[in-house]
Every structure is written in structure tokens, then in C-alpha cells.
Enzyme design. Sequence first.
Site, mmCIF file in Angstrom:
data_model
loop_
_atom_site.group_PDB
_atom_site.id
_atom_site.type_symbol
_atom_site.label_atom_id
_atom_site.label_comp_id
_atom_site.label_asym_id
_atom_site.label_seq_id
_atom_site.Cartn_x
_atom_site.Cartn_y
_atom_site.Cartn_z
ATOM 1 C CG ASP A 141 -6.871 -28.727 -17.407
ATOM 2 O OD1 ASP A 141 -7.537 -29.670 -16.940
ATOM 3 O OD2 ASP A 141 -5.783 -28.897 -18.008
ATOM 4 C CG ASP A 142 -12.092 -31.046 -15.323
ATOM 5 O OD1 ASP A 142 -13.244 -30.680 -15.627
ATOM 6 O OD2 ASP A 142 -11.845 -32.034 -14.605
ATOM 7 C CG ASP A 252 -6.980 -35.691 -18.991
ATOM 8 O OD1 ASP A 252 -6.297 -36.726 -18.934
ATOM 9 O OD2 ASP A 252 -7.015 -34.848 -18.067
ATOM 10 C CB CYS A 294 -3.590 -36.049 -21.050
ATOM 11 S SG CYS A 294 -3.231 -35.858 -19.292
ATOM 12 N NE ARG A 309 0.921 -35.266 -17.375
ATOM 13 C CZ ARG A 309 -0.174 -34.938 -16.720
ATOM 14 N NH1 ARG A 309 -0.893 -33.893 -17.076
ATOM 15 N NH2 ARG A 309 -0.529 -35.638 -15.691
ATOM 16 C CG ASP A 313 -2.403 -35.143 -12.774
ATOM 17 O OD1 ASP A 313 -2.203 -35.822 -13.792
ATOM 18 O OD2 ASP A 313 -3.489 -34.605 -12.504
HETATM 19 C C1 9PG Z 1 -8.422 -32.505 -14.896
HETATM 20 C C2 9PG Z 1 -7.081 -33.167 -14.688
HETATM 21 C C3 9PG Z 1 -5.918 -32.364 -15.323
HETATM 22 C C4 9PG Z 1 -4.642 -33.174 -15.233
HETATM 23 C C5 9PG Z 1 -4.852 -34.537 -15.871
HETATM 24 C C6 9PG Z 1 -5.987 -35.263 -15.173
HETATM 25 O O1 9PG Z 1 -7.351 -40.832 -11.137
HETATM 26 N N1 9PG Z 1 -7.809 -39.705 -10.969
HETATM 27 O O2 9PG Z 1 -8.719 -39.465 -10.141
HETATM 28 C C7 9PG Z 1 -7.275 -38.621 -11.731
HETATM 29 C C8 9PG Z 1 -7.870 -37.376 -11.679
HETATM 30 C C9 9PG Z 1 -7.325 -36.326 -12.409
HETATM 31 C C10 9PG Z 1 -6.209 -36.538 -13.172
HETATM 32 C C11 9PG Z 1 -5.612 -37.778 -13.223
HETATM 33 C C12 9PG Z 1 -6.148 -38.834 -12.509
HETATM 34 O O3 9PG Z 1 -5.644 -35.489 -13.850
HETATM 35 O O4 9PG Z 1 -3.698 -35.316 -15.821
HETATM 36 O O5 9PG Z 1 -3.581 -32.496 -15.894
HETATM 37 O O6 9PG Z 1 -6.214 -32.047 -16.668
HETATM 38 O O7 9PG Z 1 -7.177 -34.460 -15.237
HETATM 39 O O8 9PG Z 1 -9.437 -33.242 -14.288
#
Ligand code: 9PG
Length: 428
Positions: A141-142, A252, A294, A309, A313
Site C-alpha cells: 500500500d501507500d 485510490d 477506492c 471499496r 477505512d
Molecule cells: C493510504 C490509504 C489506504 C486506505 C485508503 C485511503 O481523508 N483522508 O485524509 C484520507 C486518508 C487516507 C484514506 C482515506 C481518507 O485512506 O482508503 O485503504 O490505502 O488511503 O493513504
Amino acid sequence: MRMFCHGYQSWSESRWRVAGVDEDPSRTPGAIPAMIDAHSGLPAPAAPGELRSHLVTMFDDDPTVHAGQGLLRLVDGELLGATATFDSLEQWARRQPGRTGAPFQVGWCSWYQFFDHVTEDDIRRNLALADTWPFDVFQIDDGFQRAIGDWLDTNEKFPSTLERLAADIDGAGRRPGLWLAPFLVAPDSEVALRHPQWIARDERGEPLVGMVNQHWGGAVHVLDTTEPEVLEHLQQLVGTLVAAGFTYLKLDFTYAPGLAGRYTDSEVSPADRVHAGYAAIRRGAGDDTFLLGCGAPLGSAIGLVDGMRIGPDVAPWWEVPPGRRGPPGYEGTMPATANALRAVQARQFMHRRLWLNDPDCVMLRTTDTELSVDEVRRWALAVGDSGGMVMVSDDLANLGPDAYALLDDVLARGREADRRAASLTSLP
Ligand code: 9PG
């Protein structure tokens, strides 16, 4: 009268609201336009008394499902934007041109254990430990990338190339998976520096901000998917990742090209901008690559992704802890296992009809988490009972025989529920 308000994108809430009483979440005091946009597909809040739903809605005094192309609005007791009716949500979903042929998915994902701190060593240690676990997919992942937008280059935490990593995952008998946010570019990425004209603009003519994320270095910008060169770039990029060995891609933050802004072709709708980006990715990926949507406006990805998705999360806690409340209007969307569970229930009707539902990862560990043993089980079994994708997100070094037994139970229930959903799909 209550109205079923279906969320716009993967992370948005879906729930029943009381007309004339409950406020649309876009009206939350203090909600900033980017938040409203990401959750209602429009930068402007709803009018007083207006309720919004995406793709489908229904009312508690009538079993009919009302459907439209995008936004449905209840204004002064009148439903606007609906173009068709169905007997049930399942019937609506079955009539969509979904992509539902992928087998039941079981895998491992780095995010909910290692988050952005993930290192190549974490990946390799877990790959070695995965020998006794039933994973088909092994997904990074990230945290591996040099910069948001420069997806082919790894950072200093990952000394190996992507080709090497994919080859080693493949050599261990797993399908190599990779995360990327294909429509976002960091201001200092090579792609942004080389192609400033590929970036959408805001109303002041500045690069359009698609997300602000501290571990990415702050604000990142949005690729303009009405620009033919951008679509070519996306197709090529994904083709290169697949050629490197990654045949499972988690795409994503894909709401980004739906954000309001200035795009080269101002005639293309927000939904079509997202759709065009996904279509270019599918062209580059070919038919055999598993694409997981996602942060995605759901309607724009139907027929193009294999998995989606369908909720916020999960997190190593149940309800959002007081110190982690997000920006106004974002409460039901914040990472929290309870929020993810609500979405599994609300969007069950999509599984095996539009795609395979991804309820988000299972966490089996009972240390290094604020979840109780009961909460771990409750979420894992809900994922199993949904028939959706089962991705485990733990450091396998933390897991013992209880975790193994729980996963066995989850997979047995999951395969059964998935078979049932697949057979219902073929009904008239
Ligand atoms: C990686 C993540 C994971 C995760 C994804 C997604 O709004 N926000 O700040 C925010 C940050 C991260 C996020 C969703 C919203 O999660 O769903 O599974 O891959 O990115 O950065």
C-alpha cells in the site's frame, strides 16, 4: 418520511434520514467546499431541507427504488434527478453493466499495520511469514513511492525496484499487488514538473488541490482527464506497472477528477471525467489485471473495476476516538471500524452485481490495536458473512493460532456467502 441517502463515493456514508428533520451532511456548519464536493459530488451545500442521494434512493412509505445517473435530490417533497424505478436495490444493481467475474479474493495488505511508515523489510518479512497463510494476493500500500505521481520509482525505504519486488512476490507464489493514487500528482513530482499543463486548475487559475495529506508533503494536485495526453499517460503508466508484474492494482483517491475546477474540456461532466480516467487505466491494464476502486465515485467505475471499496477505512479502533474527529461534515466517513461496518450493511446489494465488494481489511491481531478481542471477531465475521474480499492487514509476526482459526472461519463463511450472492446474480 424517511429517505435512504446513498453516498457518492467509496468513503461516503449511506443511511436513512428523516425528511424535513435531518440535515444533509453537506450542510454541516463549517464544512469546507472540498469536503462537500468529495461527499456530494458538488461544491455547494444542499438547500435548507434538501436531502441528497447518489444513483439510488427510496422512501420508507414505498418499496420502489428510484434511480438516476448521478445526484438525486429531495427538494420540497419532490424527488429530482430520478429517471427509472426498480423493485429493489438488487434489481437495480443487476441491471447495471457490472464486472463480476473475478474469483473470491484473499490476500494481505500493508496499510492497517504499517501505514505510511512501511519499509521493504516489513514487506519481505511478511512475505516470508506468509508461507503458511492462504493468501492469493500480496499488496503493497501507500508508502513505497518516491512521490505522489511518480509511481515507477521507489523511495529510500524501498531499496529494490518495483520489478524486483514483484518478481519476489510472484516467486513466493502470490499475486503482486500495488496501491497508487493515479489521478493525483505532488507539486514536486517529476510528472508535475514536466507536464504542468496536465494539471486541472481552480477558479483562480491555480493548480487544483485534490487532497492535503501531511505524509505526502501537504497539498497534491489533480490530473485533468479531459486532456488526451493525460489519458495516454495513465494507460501507459498502468501498462508499465502490469509489465513489471503487478496484476492487482488498488486505485485510490479516484474522486479527484470529479472535483469542481477548470478542465481543458469544460463540456465533460465530473462523472465522465472520472470515468474517462478509469477507462484509460483499464485499457492499460488489460482484461486480466484485477482493478480495485477506492475513494471512487461509485457510478463512474461500474464495468471498469473488478472490486470496489464500499465504505470508509477500518482502523485499529472501533468508534472514532475523541482526539481524531475529522473536519466538519466528515464524521461518518472517518477511519473507524464501526463506520466501515455500517457501509457493509448499506451496500451489500452491490456485491457480485456491480463488482466484488471490498469491505476493507480484516485485522486479526489482538496486540498493537485498540480493538477488543470481541471487536476483532465482530468485524472479521461481518466481512466473511458479506462474501466480499478478504484482505488481512497485520504484521504476521503478531499472529498466533487464534488468528489463524478466525481467518479459517471468515473464509469458510465468505466463500459460502459469495457463492450465494453469485447465484442470485443470475436470476432474471
Ligand atoms: C493510504 C490509504 C489506504 C486506505 C485508503 C485511503 O481523508 N483522508 O485524509 C484520507 C486518508 C487516507 C484514506 C482515506 C481518507 O485512506 O482508503 O485503504 O490505502 O488511503 O493513504
